[in-house]
Motif scaffolding. Sequence first.
Motif, PDB file in Angstrom:
ATOM      1  N   GLU A 128       0.961  -1.074  -0.349  1.00  0.00           N
ATOM      2  CA  GLU A 128       0.490  -0.045  -0.145  1.00  0.00           C
ATOM      3  C   GLU A 128       1.173   1.025   0.199  1.00  0.00           C
ATOM      4  O   GLU A 128       0.256   2.306  -0.299  1.00  0.00           O
ATOM      5  CB  GLU A 128      -0.687  -0.273   0.909  1.00  0.00           C
ATOM      6  CG  GLU A 128      -1.986  -0.873   0.974  1.00  0.00           C
ATOM      7  CD  GLU A 128      -1.367  -2.152   1.271  1.00  0.00           C
ATOM      8  OE1 GLU A 128      -0.613  -2.580   1.716  1.00  0.00           O
ATOM      9  OE2 GLU A 128      -2.719  -3.175   0.751  1.00  0.00           O
ATOM     10  N   GLU A 129       2.242   1.432   0.511  1.00  0.00           N
ATOM     11  CA  GLU A 129       2.951   1.974   0.702  1.00  0.00           C
ATOM     12  C   GLU A 129       3.598   2.947  -0.323  1.00  0.00           C
ATOM     13  O   GLU A 129       3.840   3.415  -0.903  1.00  0.00           O
ATOM     14  CB  GLU A 129       4.090   2.149   1.427  1.00  0.00           C
ATOM     15  CG  GLU A 129       3.398   2.536   3.390  1.00  0.00           C
ATOM     16  CD  GLU A 129       3.707   1.757   4.569  1.00  0.00           C
ATOM     17  OE1 GLU A 129       5.910   1.299   3.946  1.00  0.00           O
ATOM     18  OE2 GLU A 129       3.541   2.023   5.475  1.00  0.00           O
ATOM     19  N   GLY A 150       2.372   2.070  -3.505  1.00  0.00           N
ATOM     20  CA  GLY A 150       1.278   2.891  -4.315  1.00  0.00           C
ATOM     21  C   GLY A 150       1.937   4.990  -4.366  1.00  0.00           C
ATOM     22  O   GLY A 150       1.120   5.434  -5.287  1.00  0.00           O
TER      23      GLY A 150
END
Length: 782
Positions: free
Chosen positions: A417-418, A420
């Motif tokens: 997610e990071e 992203g």
Amino acid sequence: MTSERPDPAVPTATYRLQLQPGFPFGAAAGAVPYVASLGVSHLHLSPVLEAVPGSRHGYDVVDHTRVREELGGEEGLRELARTAREHGLGLILDIVPNHMAMSPRHNRALWEVLRDGPASRYARWFDIDWEAQGGQVLLPVLGGPLGREAGHLRTDGDVLRYHDHAFPLREGTAGLPLPQLLDAQWYRPVWWRLARTELNYRRFFSISELIGVRVEDPEVFEATHAKILQLLGEGVVDGLRVDHPDGLADPDGYLRRLHEATGGRWTVVEKILSDGEPLPASWPVAGTTGYDALRHVDGVFTDPAGFGELLGRYRRFAAPQTDRGGDWDATVRRAAYKVLTHELAAEVDRLVRVASRLCASAAETGLRDRAPWALRTALRELLVRLEVYRPYASVDAAGVVTEEAAAEARLAFAVPEEAGAVDVVRDLVLGRYGDGAEYVEFRTRFAQTASALRAKSVEDTAFYRYVPLLSATEVGGNPGDPAVSPERFHAYCARVQRDWPSTGTVVSTHDTKRSADVRAALQVLTECPERWADVLAEVTRAGEGVPDAQLAWAAWQTVFGLGPAEEERVRGALLKHVREAGLYTSWTEQEPPYEEAVARFVAAGPCGVPGERVAALRASLEAHVRANVLGTALVHLTMPGVPDLYQGTEHEYRALVDPDNRRTVRFTDDGSGKEAVTRAALRLRARRPDVFGDTATYEPLSAEGPAAAHCLAFVRSGEVLTAVTRLSLRLAEAGGWRDTRLPLPPGRWADVLETEREFSGHARVGELLGRSPVALLERLPD
């Protein structure tokens, strides 16, 4: 001598003069008869607008409305133009749209901004982030923290003084105690080290003494270009060289506005193109200033196999100081990380602030919930992977911010997610979220930061860390793969003639780290890497106090390229070398013991007995050095484009990085072979503009026979033929030209350099290039 003034539309060739207080307009006028006799059509002048007093380069402009008084003022420039016209020459000016000097006491526009703040009539001129630093412009001028330097700050009427610095005081604040007085100003003097992380104005690369100018604003453009446009309109000046367009907010828009304002005068831009990168086709310019040509000319005289062997020997000799094994791409990337976290930390902070605001306020949900640290990491990882100086609105940015680069950048994150954040930043750069003001600002800041990063990490760091072949570490060069085959060279020339026939070409400039003749000598080392290694083994045993092997390799190549020279020149160049490399000392964190060891080594090594052994190797190879020197000169002067000669380079000219390459030159004939080649080629260009101009043609010519690869030849417009010897040492070792022949185009061909010689049909290359390593032929009338 008088003649008709040349057509100012496109020069046939230009000659660069470095103006400075010691060489003003009057001295330049004195050189005009000599320069005109060479055969060029225009003088190319370094910047002429008012600059910081004493400046030796003129890029630190302080007033765009006045011609520099130290050079002779506007009347001196006009008198130079009159003298030039009397001798058939026009003038080309170097202009500096990107920045001005951060010197308030000389820069009156900046003085008013510091006094009056954002309300100043000049506030729109300068690229200042007024939302940062509490609305004060950070001035990194103090020699130490304020607490230590406060005693050196004093008021003098409505002026605040610090040593030789002077700053305006905001109205009504002169009587305040120092702490309150400083808080009340629109600026804040701080320790110079804070420039790395706290600066809130755009600068030239990482040079805090130069502040960015917002020429994208039409009012600022008009104010800063009025004098130049007047000189163009009145015929004093004929064309322009634009310094550093990559630093501008909108190069495309600026160049369109300049083109319209000048009426389409011949203009070239100092755009550094990476290997294989095209110049934006939409730019209304004649082309670049020519560093792309330099890379190709140098490369065709470099032996690819020999470079590979030289690289292997460099790795063995200089390890472990070769920045992890001497890999070029890895060296650039590590240098980029270092620059982003040190010299350009403030620029990255500004990018993060803009990106964070966009993500926090965006209607697009894909932008939300991005932590500043994640955006910072994504920005850093994408920036270090750019292989060009900057993405352009007029070029597909996806081609330079690739998916492959994004995939690599995501590896810096532990959590998907990071990771992203990489896609968010990449899509912002590519303009996929819109064209609102803040989105445009982000793209602009990213491009400007990318340009500064590339210049600082490649030109000013990696070029000094990766040194297997010093001649390849040149602006626009590709040190990891410096050799250019004749086929690639011909393909490049064909593209230039087709797409940018009036572009500039150079081989030596005021910015080259080594002159063309020094590089020509160094290229011979790729033809004899084993002899070089043997000599280095010998001088290493004889030398004492070598600070490190990497420096020794670079130092002895410097002596080889330069030939016999004063110790002071070598010491100055090597001291700059180690500070730029930043491995053991730097400009801002100097290590006196190491620098003293470098000075001792120069005294005992490069310019002592070991250096004499290196010089002896050069002397034994002098014939092959000469072949490269003359070949480089003739190819440069007859290939597609408009050649620019740097002052003095019509003779053999051996110079190192500035200030060594800005020494005074003598404008006299020396009767050398290089001067004869230069005069002949330039006069032929002047006499036959149809052969070399926009409508000319370029045709490669291939030799036949056992040594065909050593003859580089081409024909311009079916009328002029250039043939030069390449890799002459390899040629000699292989037995010479033997029965190699060059099929000439139909007709009889006269030798321009030796007028008694004529050729036709299948010329024996041994006869064509036997007495001289170069030949320039002109087809005789039928």
